[in-house]
Enzyme design. Structure first.
Site, mmCIF file in Angstrom:
data_model
loop_
_atom_site.group_PDB
_atom_site.id
_atom_site.type_symbol
_atom_site.label_atom_id
_atom_site.label_comp_id
_atom_site.label_asym_id
_atom_site.label_seq_id
_atom_site.Cartn_x
_atom_site.Cartn_y
_atom_site.Cartn_z
ATOM 1 N N ARG A 1 0.792 -1.233 0.000
ATOM 2 C CA ARG A 1 0.000 0.000 0.000
ATOM 3 C C ARG A 1 0.826 1.286 0.000
ATOM 4 O O ARG A 1 0.398 2.289 -0.530
ATOM 5 C CB ARG A 1 -0.965 -0.005 1.194
ATOM 6 C CG ARG A 1 -2.198 -0.832 0.902
ATOM 7 C CD ARG A 1 -3.210 -0.689 1.978
ATOM 8 N NE ARG A 1 -2.592 -0.986 3.280
ATOM 9 C CZ ARG A 1 -3.244 -1.042 4.411
ATOM 10 N NH1 ARG A 1 -4.540 -0.818 4.442
ATOM 11 N NH2 ARG A 1 -2.634 -1.320 5.536
ATOM 12 N N HIS B 1 11.628 -21.534 6.139
ATOM 13 C CA HIS B 1 13.012 -21.184 5.780
ATOM 14 C C HIS B 1 14.034 -22.142 6.398
ATOM 15 O O HIS B 1 15.161 -22.220 5.938
ATOM 16 C CB HIS B 1 13.322 -19.723 6.103
ATOM 17 C CG HIS B 1 13.549 -19.420 7.545
ATOM 18 N ND1 HIS B 1 12.527 -19.265 8.444
ATOM 19 C CD2 HIS B 1 14.686 -19.255 8.257
ATOM 20 C CE1 HIS B 1 13.038 -19.002 9.638
ATOM 21 N NE2 HIS B 1 14.350 -18.992 9.562
ATOM 22 N N LYS C 1 18.171 -24.057 5.012
ATOM 23 C CA LYS C 1 19.472 -23.970 5.689
ATOM 24 C C LYS C 1 20.362 -25.121 5.215
ATOM 25 O O LYS C 1 19.913 -26.258 5.118
ATOM 26 C CB LYS C 1 19.282 -24.006 7.209
ATOM 27 C CG LYS C 1 18.567 -22.750 7.740
ATOM 28 C CD LYS C 1 18.465 -22.749 9.248
ATOM 29 C CE LYS C 1 17.558 -21.637 9.756
ATOM 30 N NZ LYS C 1 18.232 -20.382 10.044
ATOM 31 N N GLU D 1 16.846 -19.545 21.242
ATOM 32 C CA GLU D 1 17.128 -18.168 20.824
ATOM 33 C C GLU D 1 17.423 -17.331 22.053
ATOM 34 O O GLU D 1 16.712 -17.435 23.059
ATOM 35 C CB GLU D 1 15.913 -17.579 20.112
ATOM 36 C CG GLU D 1 15.553 -18.300 18.837
ATOM 37 C CD GLU D 1 14.436 -17.583 18.100
ATOM 38 O OE1 GLU D 1 14.743 -16.799 17.209
ATOM 39 O OE2 GLU D 1 13.268 -17.810 18.443
ATOM 40 N N ASP E 1 4.838 -20.712 16.514
ATOM 41 C CA ASP E 1 5.943 -19.982 15.890
ATOM 42 C C ASP E 1 7.076 -20.914 15.455
ATOM 43 O O ASP E 1 7.674 -20.712 14.402
ATOM 44 C CB ASP E 1 6.472 -18.939 16.886
ATOM 45 C CG ASP E 1 7.362 -17.901 16.224
ATOM 46 O OD1 ASP E 1 7.066 -17.528 15.069
ATOM 47 O OD2 ASP E 1 8.344 -17.465 16.846
ATOM 48 N N HIS F 1 9.170 -25.256 11.991
ATOM 49 C CA HIS F 1 10.605 -25.533 11.981
ATOM 50 C C HIS F 1 10.970 -26.838 12.718
ATOM 51 O O HIS F 1 11.705 -27.669 12.190
ATOM 52 C CB HIS F 1 11.380 -24.374 12.611
ATOM 53 C CG HIS F 1 11.037 -23.019 12.047
ATOM 54 N ND1 HIS F 1 10.733 -22.825 10.724
ATOM 55 C CD2 HIS F 1 10.956 -21.788 12.627
ATOM 56 C CE1 HIS F 1 10.487 -21.527 10.514
ATOM 57 N NE2 HIS F 1 10.612 -20.890 11.652
ATOM 58 N N LYS G 1 12.572 -18.541 23.695
ATOM 59 C CA LYS G 1 13.212 -17.225 23.595
ATOM 60 C C LYS G 1 13.874 -16.980 24.952
ATOM 61 O O LYS G 1 13.461 -17.559 25.973
ATOM 62 C CB LYS G 1 12.163 -16.133 23.361
ATOM 63 C CG LYS G 1 11.312 -16.341 22.117
ATOM 64 C CD LYS G 1 11.789 -15.493 20.965
ATOM 65 C CE LYS G 1 10.832 -15.602 19.791
ATOM 66 N NZ LYS G 1 11.488 -15.596 18.494
#
Ligand code: BG6
Length: 490
Positions: A43, A182, A186, A220, A239, A244, A334
């Site tokens: 946009r 993704h 890897k 992480e 997530d 993954h 996390k």
């Protein structure tokens, strides 16, 4: 064949942080198909030049030392911008006309070219974008292949993933759909297939006779930061686990495919998911751990009484001949002690201990194969050796393969490989519709049980450690330990 890539959500983070840097790298290395054009759609009212200028800055930032102004100058003219709103059919018609212009159709250039539509928008727009692409005739394949790449999250549970598949299949055939994860791009993830299926020494021991258990960790250090509002809706299961972690587990557990083509590979991966028995509410209470880092509730966009898990661990069983009785422990969080993604194949202990290692009854650590996916990429095999000149004292040592040491170049970003595969029509590293639905079928009962039964309790943990204390005690209770050396390579 020439390719036009259309990016929906062009002004978003994913485009500037990942997609454009990956495309720039492919161009710099001379890997983009001849005649590639990139058209951004969103946009914000950019001109071509304004968008290029902003991308030059972000790409220089994300690519770092590898940014080369001359290479950028060669790449930039391939990039175009078309302002538009996913909610407006008219804007898709305008886009269609712009594509013809960019592709040089009006100038009588060959019509046969590949078009790839990349949905990098917020997930709530996927369905509408696909529907409008169809209505504008943009999915028709008369003039060459048309493909759609769909980012994660693909649905927020099984029901929404199914509904999205139905909506997508009204416009695109399954072979045109590329659901991206993704992690599959890897290098070390792909190398795991090479390790298993291009060598003969690992496969004979890759089963219940030799393996005690498998641990897969995505840790992480980062906290949720500015993504609080998104994370509140998502949490660690949606997530990281549904996509993954289950992808890594499938590659570690799958049988050898009959061929390296998309369906043969995905057939084998899907069989792994089918062999995982979804956890009952009683098993969720026993076989999962959930935590939230201290301070999460104070992050912007997060509720003061949030129950969202930022850490989870779980034990899954794969009910087949190869894996019966071998637990797969998956873990992600996390605010962990360090950033690492690793797969640990923990072998069984020797049947008898001949070497007392000093004290009677001492056991030695069993063999372990550690596949580190990040930060450094490589493989370590741990085994016992004799300490010289100290009687029969043993010490665990290792054989190591480090990608960076072996191959001097910089490791490519996952998106480089995946974009190129989508351009070339190779869907092996993308998820199929049945695969995403089966993965949700494993995660859904856990989400429901956590919410309804409230078991196990959400435990608050200190950031900078390895998640909640209960994660350690839960493992000890099963006579096992997490492998918390980090990073093991690099
Ligand atoms: C994304 C998640 O899919 O993967 C993020 O949404 C996470 O929360 C990221 O940080 C991790 O990716 P990587 O490649 O840095 O391990």
């Amino acid at each position: 064949m020439a390719v036009t890539l259309v990016i929906f959500g062009a002004s978003g983070d994913l485009t500037s942080r990942k997609l454009i840097p990956a495309l720039y790298q492919l161009s710099r290395k001379g890997r983009l198909p001849t005649g590639t054009q990139i058209v951004g759609f969103s946009r914000t009212k950019f001109s071509d030049d304004a968008w290029r200028k902003s991308l030059a800055e972000t790409t220089a930032e994300f690519v770092g030392k590898e940014f080369d102004q001359a290479a950028w100058n060669r790449f930039a003219p391939l990039v175009h911008y078309q302002p538009g709103d996913i909610g407006e059919q008219e804007d898709f018609e305008t886009l269609h006309a712009r594509l013809h212009e960019v592709e040089g159709r009006s100038a009588g250039k060959p019509k046969d070219l590949t078009r790839v539509y990349y949905l990098a928008t917020a997930a709530q727009f996927y369905e509408e974008a696909v529907e409008r692409l169809g209505a504008a005739g943009l999915a028709d394949e008369e003039n060459g292949p048309r493909r759609v790449v769909i980012e994660k999250p693909f649905g927020e549970d099984l029901a929404t993933a199914r509904a999205l598949n139905v909506a997508v299949h009204k416009v695109f055939k399954e072979r045109q759909v590329y659901r991206i994860d993704h992690y599959l791009g890897k290098e070390t993830v792909q190398n795991m297939m090479v390790l298993r299926f291009a060598n003969t020494i690992f496969e004979p021991v890759w089963n219940r006779n030799y393996i005690d258990h498998v641990q897969i960790t995505v840790a992480e250090e980062v906290l949720v930061g500015r993504r609080g509002a998104f994370y509140e809706e998502t949490g660690v299961l949606r997530d990281i686990f549904q996509n993954h972690l289950l992808q890594l587990m499938m590659i570690a557990a799958m049988e050898a495919p009959v061929r390296m083509d998309a369906d043969s590979v995905r057939d084998e991966k899907v069989k792994v998911l089918r062999a995982i028995t979804p956890l009952s509410a009683a098993l969720v209470a026993m076989d999962t751990v959930r935590g939230q880092y201290d301070g999460y509730r104070k992050e912007p966009g997060v509720a003061a009484d949030s129950q969202t898990a930022t850490f989870a661990a779980m034990k899954l069983a794969v009910d087949n001949w190869r894996w019966q009785g071998v637990p797969f422990y998956l873990r992600s969080g996390k605010g962990m002690s360090c950033r690492t993604t690793q797969i640990v194949i923990q072998f069984r202990s020797p049947p008898t201990m001949l070497f007392a290692n000093g004290k009677p009854g001492d056991l030695c650590e069993a063999n372990r194969l550690v596949i580190q996916i990040q930060p450094g990429e490589g493989i370590q095999l741990h085994f016992q050796t004799k300490v010289p000149d100290q009687g029969m004292k043993l010490r665990l040592t290792d054989l190591e393969f480090d990608f960076h040491r072996e191959f001097k170049g910089v490791m490519p970003e996952a998106y480089e490989r995946l974009l190129l595969d989508a351009f070339q029509g190779d869907a092996s590293l993308f998820a199929r519709s049945d695969e995403v639905e089966l993965a949700w079928g494993i995660i859904d009962p856990i989400l429901v049980a956590w919410q309804k039964e409230g078991q196990p309790k959400l435990e608050i943990y200190e950031p900078g450690l390895w998640g909640p204390e209960s994660s350690m005690t839960w493992m000890h209770g099963q006579g096992r330990n997490w492998f918390d050396t980090c990073p093991v390579i690099g």
